[in-house]
Write an enzyme that holds these catalytic residues in place. Structure first.
Site, short mmCIF file in Angstrom:
data_model
loop_
_atom_site.label_atom_id
_atom_site.label_comp_id
_atom_site.label_asym_id
_atom_site.label_seq_id
_atom_site.Cartn_x
_atom_site.Cartn_y
_atom_site.Cartn_z
N GLU A 1 1.33 -1.59 -0.50
CA GLU A 1 0.18 -0.23 -0.47
C GLU A 1 1.07 1.63 0.25
O GLU A 1 1.63 1.37 0.64
CB GLU A 1 -0.96 -0.23 1.24
CG GLU A 1 -1.82 1.32 1.46
CD GLU A 1 -2.54 0.90 2.73
OE1 GLU A 1 -3.35 2.11 3.08
OE2 GLU A 1 -2.92 -0.03 3.19
N ARG B 1 4.93 -12.79 9.77
CA ARG B 1 5.42 -11.43 9.89
C ARG B 1 7.05 -11.44 10.51
O ARG B 1 7.22 -12.15 10.80
CB ARG B 1 4.88 -10.26 9.94
CG ARG B 1 4.02 -9.81 11.30
CD ARG B 1 3.12 -8.81 11.04
NE ARG B 1 3.46 -7.49 10.85
CZ ARG B 1 2.81 -7.02 9.97
NH1 ARG B 1 2.21 -7.97 9.08
NH2 ARG B 1 3.53 -5.66 9.89
N LYS C 1 3.91 0.56 9.49
CA LYS C 1 4.45 2.09 9.02
C LYS C 1 4.03 3.25 10.13
O LYS C 1 4.51 4.01 9.58
CB LYS C 1 3.31 2.25 7.54
CG LYS C 1 4.67 1.42 6.99
CD LYS C 1 3.80 0.99 5.39
CE LYS C 1 2.87 0.00 4.92
NZ LYS C 1 2.50 0.14 3.53
P1 ATP Z 1 3.04 -2.32 7.78
O1 ATP Z 1 2.17 -3.16 8.92
O2 ATP Z 1 4.39 -1.70 8.32
O3 ATP Z 1 2.02 -1.34 7.91
P2 ATP Z 1 2.02 -2.74 5.93
O4 ATP Z 1 1.18 -5.19 5.70
O5 ATP Z 1 0.12 -2.34 6.22
O6 ATP Z 1 2.93 -3.08 7.01
P3 ATP Z 1 1.47 -3.38 3.27
O7 ATP Z 1 2.47 -2.32 2.47
O8 ATP Z 1 0.11 -3.80 3.27
O9 ATP Z 1 1.61 -2.95 4.45
O10 ATP Z 1 2.46 -4.67 2.66
C1 ATP Z 1 3.69 -5.20 1.30
C2 ATP Z 1 3.06 -6.27 1.42
O11 ATP Z 1 4.08 -6.45 2.28
C3 ATP Z 1 1.50 -7.13 2.75
O12 ATP Z 1 1.75 -8.73 1.54
C4 ATP Z 1 2.94 -7.60 3.82
O13 ATP Z 1 1.65 -8.99 3.97
C5 ATP Z 1 3.98 -7.76 3.87
N1 ATP Z 1 4.41 -7.08 5.61
C6 ATP Z 1 4.44 -6.41 5.89
N2 ATP Z 1 5.16 -5.86 6.70
C7 ATP Z 1 5.64 -7.36 6.99
C8 ATP Z 1 5.83 -8.26 8.32
N3 ATP Z 1 6.87 -7.69 8.78
N4 ATP Z 1 6.98 -9.14 7.76
C9 ATP Z 1 6.94 -9.69 6.24
N5 ATP Z 1 6.04 -9.81 5.52
C10 ATP Z 1 4.72 -8.24 6.04
MG MG Z 2 -1.83 -2.75 4.96
#
Ligand code: ATP
Ligand code: MG
Length: 557
Positions: A33, A258, A268
């Site tokens: 995102e 994760r 983020k």
């Molecule tokens: P955050 O919790 O930092 O906001 P998010 O999951 O909301 O992260 P996205 O931009 O939606 O961020 O994530 C893009 C991809 O990266 C998704 O497939 C998500 O599952 C993966 N991802 C995000 N954080 C992690 C993590 N700590 N370990 C592994 N994969 C991750």
């Molecule tokens: Mg997200």
């Protein structure tokens, strides 16, 4: 690839290939995102998705999940591309945006309404929440749930046409208000938001929700294995429901744990706070666990890929020791980084028996781990700098470095002996007077006499001045994000030390930004991407030399 341990996702793909599922095709995607910069958690997902695609001769798409108009910015879109590329992966032009599917998503919603599988709900957000029930109590059906198809179609079209204010109506999937899975209690799939979108502008005032959008995007792109993090496990039945009800191509969602790293936060939302509240200098502050932060710190992309391979993927959440990441960084840099000499806290040494105004060049090895990296010349002269803490006037028993009357080796140069200590009017030591033994050129005594220490040094008239930034952990507790209280309170106030007036050997005078090296005895350093210029050298310490992980690993064995 042989050294990489297998994992359950690879096993699933192998089995699918064996049975010729998806005609043997492997198609993954990385779906960020664009609402912040990528961090090391994303690196795990990137390595996994692009890595598996490459391993099985498949493809991996870069897809922006840009369904939330309010929070997304172009700056983030660009940074994400730069980061994925820097990590060493290529989406080969397959750059997609969920917002490109808005029309298609709308049509599918209309299809669901026509088939009696979605309805417009006019309850307020508050009322919808109250109707949802709890984990132990079933939800209550909305009075709007049984609206006619015609009325739903009419309202949904008028939602799109902008007739209603934000929150007046939502579109919900008609699933089961008594489901044990809260995600299936008629989840909202569209809402009104009169906000411009960074790509579609004012074209839309209704936006599809993430759960609804993600599965359809996967389907439209022909993704075979949709890898996501564990928190989406409970959303999988909704993923499956949408695709089944629409009777479209159906990828398989697979969840993995994760990445959590000790002594840092990977979210983020939290990283944004560090930036906006000014706890760090920006998203690319070398203390940040963002890709741009670790890059500026000097971590090689290859070390991050190795790290992601080593931690593997599992079905259960765990916390990975930050020391393992640093270990991978050291391992990479040990092989690739040229050795140089730099003095961080200089103490002047005058070699009394070395001729005034003369100098000579000595040969130094660029990397003992890699003969191919060759040798370089280092100038030596009458005035040198050594490290302040390599000298003690009254050394305790275990201190083997320079002291009055004692002889030590200068790396690649000569044996020197300290003869005198010069002080200023405040009693501070300003200079050491030493003599050298011309017979020990190159660092060995022909008579076989030994010294107990070898010091790094820099010739004073030849030295390049530099600023060096030493970093420590940004947080002083192991899990700053967990538990009660604000994670900001766990910030380490001593995480940055800036040293000016450092003296580097002249080969570093034209160091290119991002070039990496080992300052002998001190650690690995990287010329700062932003601030290092020919007229102003700035280096970041990437990691010190000492490797606590090596010890931990030994103990475990
Ligand atoms: P955050 O919790 O930092 O906001 P998010 O999951 O909301 O992260 P996205 O931009 O939606 O961020 O994530 C893009 C991809 O990266 C998704 O497939 C998500 O599952 C993966 N991802 C995000 N954080 C992690 C993590 N700590 N370990 C592994 N994969 C991750
Ligand atoms: Mg997200």
């Amino acid at each position: 690839m042989a050294s990489v341990p297998s994992n359950f996702i690879r096993n699933i793909i192998q089995r699918d290939q064996k049975y010729y599922k998806h005609f043997g095709r492997v198609a993954t995607r990385f779906p960020p995102e664009p609402n912040g910069y990528l961090h090391l958690g994303h690196a795990k997902s990137i390595c996994l998705n692009f890595g598996l695609a490459a391993e099985f001769g498949g493809t991996c798409n870069l897809r922006y999940d840009d369904t939330n108009p309010a929070r997304e910015e172009l700056e983030y879109v660009e940074s994400i591309k730069a980061d994925v590329r820097w990590l060493g992966f290529d989406w080969e032009g397959r750059e997609y945006y969920a917002s490109d599917y808005f029309e298609q998503l709308y049509d599918f919603a209309v299809q669901l309404i026509q088939e009696g599988k979605a309805y417009v709900d006019s309850l307020s957000a508050e009322e919808i929440r109250e109707h949802r029930g709890t984990l132990t109590e079933p939800g209550k059906e909305s009075p709007c749930r049984n609206r006619s198809v015609e009325e739903n179609l009419d309202l949904f079209r008028r939602m799109r046409d902008g007739e209603f204010e934000d929150g007046a109506h939502v579109l919900r999937a008609k699933i089961d208000m008594a489901s044990g899975n809260m995600n299936l209690r008629d989840p909202t799939i569209y809402r009104i938001r009169k906000v411009a979108h960074h790509r579609t502008g004012d074209q839309w005032c209704i936006y599809p929700m993430y759960d609804y959008t993600h599965c359809i995007s996967d389907s439209l792109e022909g993704i075979t294995h949709s890898l996501c993090t564990l928190e989406f496990e409970d959303h999988r039945p909704l993923y499956d429901w949408v695709l089944d009800e629409l009777a479209v191509y159906h990828p398989r969602q697979i969840e993995f744990a994760r990445l959590n790293l000790s002594f840092t936060v990977l979210s983020k939302r939290k990283l944004i706070r560090l930036v906006t509240e000014g706890h760090v200098s920006g998203w690319d502050d070398p203390r940040m666990p963002t890709i741009q932060g670790v890059r500026r710190r000097g971590y090689p992309a290859g070390a991050i890929r190795t790290f992601c391979d080593r931690i593997g993927v599992a079905k259960r959440d765990s916390v990975v020791d930050f020391a393992l990441l640093e270990h991978c960084v050291r391992e990479d840099l040990n092989r690739t980084a040229p050795r140089v000499m730099g003095v961080l806290r200089p103490l002047k040494v005058v070699i009394e028996n070395y001729p005034q105004g003369e100098s000579e060049e000595l040969e130094a090895i660029n990397n003992p781990e890699d003969e191919g990296m060759g040798i370089r010349k280092v100038p030596f002269s009458r005035e040198l700098y050594i490290e302040q803490d390599d000298f003690m006037e009254n050394p305790p028993k275990k201190f083997f470095r320079l002291a009055p009357g004692r002889e030590v080796r200068l790396r690649y140069a000569y044996f020197i002996t300290c003869r005198d200590v010069i002080r200023d009017e405040n009693g501070e030591i300003t200079e050491l007077r030493c003599t050298y033994d011309p017979e020990t050129r190159g660092g060995d005594a022909p008579d076989g006499r030994k010294v107990k220490a070898t010091l790094h040094w820099v010739s004073a008239p030849h030295a390049a001045d530099a600023e060096v930034r030493l970093y420590d952990r940004l947080f002083n507790t192991e899990s700053p994000g967990a538990g009660k209280g604000d994670f900001i309170e766990h910030i380490n106030s001593d995480s940055l030390e800036v040293l000016t007036g450092c003296k580097l050997e002249p080969s570093l005078a034209d160091a290119a930004p991002e070039s990496r090296c080992q300052f002998e005895r001190l650690g690995y350093f990287c010329a700062d991407l932003r601030d290092c210029r020919p007229d102003r050298l700035v280096f970041n310490r990437t990691v010190p030399l000492r490797d606590p992980w090596a010890k931990i690993a030994k103990k475990k064995k």
